[in-house]
Write a protein that holds these residues in place. Structure first.
Motif, short mmCIF file in Angstrom:
data_model
loop_
_atom_site.label_atom_id
_atom_site.label_comp_id
_atom_site.label_asym_id
_atom_site.label_seq_id
_atom_site.Cartn_x
_atom_site.Cartn_y
_atom_site.Cartn_z
N LEU A 250 0.91 -1.26 -0.04
CA LEU A 250 -0.06 -0.07 -0.11
C LEU A 250 0.78 1.29 -0.05
O LEU A 250 0.57 2.19 -0.70
N PHE A 251 1.78 1.32 0.95
CA PHE A 251 2.78 2.40 0.79
C PHE A 251 3.39 2.53 -0.38
O PHE A 251 3.39 3.90 -0.94
N PHE A 252 3.85 1.77 -1.02
CA PHE A 252 4.78 1.92 -2.40
C PHE A 252 3.66 2.45 -3.39
O PHE A 252 4.11 2.95 -4.33
N PHE A 253 2.40 1.86 -3.39
CA PHE A 253 1.58 1.97 -4.44
C PHE A 253 1.00 3.47 -4.32
O PHE A 253 0.93 4.23 -5.24
N PHE A 254 0.79 3.95 -3.22
CA PHE A 254 0.51 5.25 -3.04
C PHE A 254 1.44 6.36 -2.94
O PHE A 254 1.12 7.42 -3.50
N PHE A 255 2.77 5.92 -2.71
CA PHE A 255 3.67 6.68 -2.92
C PHE A 255 3.89 7.02 -4.28
O PHE A 255 4.11 8.03 -4.90
N GLY A 256 4.02 5.85 -4.97
CA GLY A 256 4.21 6.16 -6.44
C GLY A 256 2.96 6.78 -7.20
O GLY A 256 3.24 7.72 -8.15
N ALA B 61 -1.75 9.43 -0.12
CA ALA B 61 -3.16 9.30 -0.81
C ALA B 61 -3.80 10.63 -0.92
O ALA B 61 -4.30 10.85 -1.85
N VAL B 62 -3.77 11.37 0.26
CA VAL B 62 -4.35 12.65 0.21
C VAL B 62 -3.92 13.42 -0.83
O VAL B 62 -4.62 14.34 -1.42
N ALA B 63 -2.41 13.75 -0.58
CA ALA B 63 -1.71 14.43 -1.49
C ALA B 63 -1.95 14.21 -3.11
O ALA B 63 -2.32 15.15 -3.91
N GLY B 64 -2.01 12.95 -3.23
CA GLY B 64 -2.37 12.69 -4.54
C GLY B 64 -3.57 12.92 -5.31
O GLY B 64 -3.76 13.46 -6.21
N PHE B 65 -4.61 12.88 -4.32
CA PHE B 65 -6.10 13.12 -4.57
C PHE B 65 -6.08 14.79 -4.71
O PHE B 65 -6.72 15.38 -5.78
#
Length: 256
Positions: free
Chosen positions: A168-174, A240-244
């Motif tokens: 989860l960390f690497f997916f959402f960091f990516g 996740a929040v930053a990406g959104f």
């Protein structure tokens, strides 16, 4: 990534829109589901070959020590880094395509997040099964550890928890890096890594100049692998929040 044409336009419900976006990320299973396992298979064959050479070349009286030394592997860690790359590639390629079908940025991000959670579950299950086989075969007959390393835990539940959270960390960091690219292109990504590097160096300097390495080590030991990985949820949530938020103002590459 080759993209087919799932029914993205005018779906019947919000959930349908989200699941259609998730399906979009599986349009090319070679990138998301096939190639990683092939690479992991090559790493596995390489490791077993090295274990066999070391085991065969060791005197019989030293083999117990040799076997104990093979328990500290980390060859499977590549797959976590690779999933970060998958997230970056998937979002940067499919985002303009999805918007062309009238998908909102919100539905696109939620659908992408769903796809990443599904992929995290798939890879966690696969690695956990391989770890169980590795345990049952005493490290594939040589006492080696590629999937059942001390870094992911000793029990099945521990391995599931640790690996799922790491994925989860690497997916959402990516995905956060991908949204930086979509928002500001190459200059934004370069600035992101420069700032990240500065923060890491500043953190190391702070620990060094305050003579806190001992305290930091004690804290990590007291947390254990479960505690450390649990704290990664904070970084995952921030990513996740930053990406959104960044995706809400992102412009498709071909219209920039």
């Amino acid at each position: 990534m080759t993209i087919t044409s799932p029914a993205l336009a005018h779906p019947a419900s919000p959930m349908k829109r989200i699941t259609n976006v998730a399906r979009l990320h599986f349009a090319n299973p070679w990138t998301t589901l096939t190639l990683p396992w092939i690479i992991l298979g090559v790493i596995f064959i390489g490791n077993v070959s090295i274990w066999w050479i070391i085991y065969s070349a060791s005197p019989a009286e030293n083999r117990a020590d040799v076997l104990s030394g093979l328990n500290f592997g980390g060859g499977n860690f590549f797959i976590f880094i690779y999933m970060m790359v998958v997230a970056i590639q998937a979002m940067s390629i499919t985002f303009p395509y999805a918007l062309g079908f009238g998908v909102t940025r919100r539905d696109y991000y939620l659908g992408s997040s769903l796809a990443f959670v599904i992929l995290a579950a798939i890879y966690t299950a696969g690695l956990t099964i391989l770890a169980a086989i590795e345990d049952a075969t005493n490290g594939w007959g040589f006492g080696g550890s590629l999937f059942a390393t001390i870094f992911v835990g000793d029990t099945t539940l521990e391995r599931i928890y640790v690996q799922f959270l790491l994925f989860l960390f690497f997916f959402f960091f990516g995905s956060a890096i991908a949204t930086v690219w979509l928002r500001w292109k190459a200059n934004g990504v370069a600035a992101f890594f420069i700032v990240l590097g500065i923060l890491l160096v500043a953190g190391l300097a702070l620990v060094t100049f305050t003579d806190s390495w001992g305290a930091l080590g004690e804290t990590l030991v007291s947390l254990g692998r479960i505690g450390i990985v649990s704290w990664s949820l904070v970084a995952t949530a921030i990513s996740a929040v930053a990406g959104f938020l960044l995706l809400r103002r992102a412009t498709p590459r071909n219209s920039a």
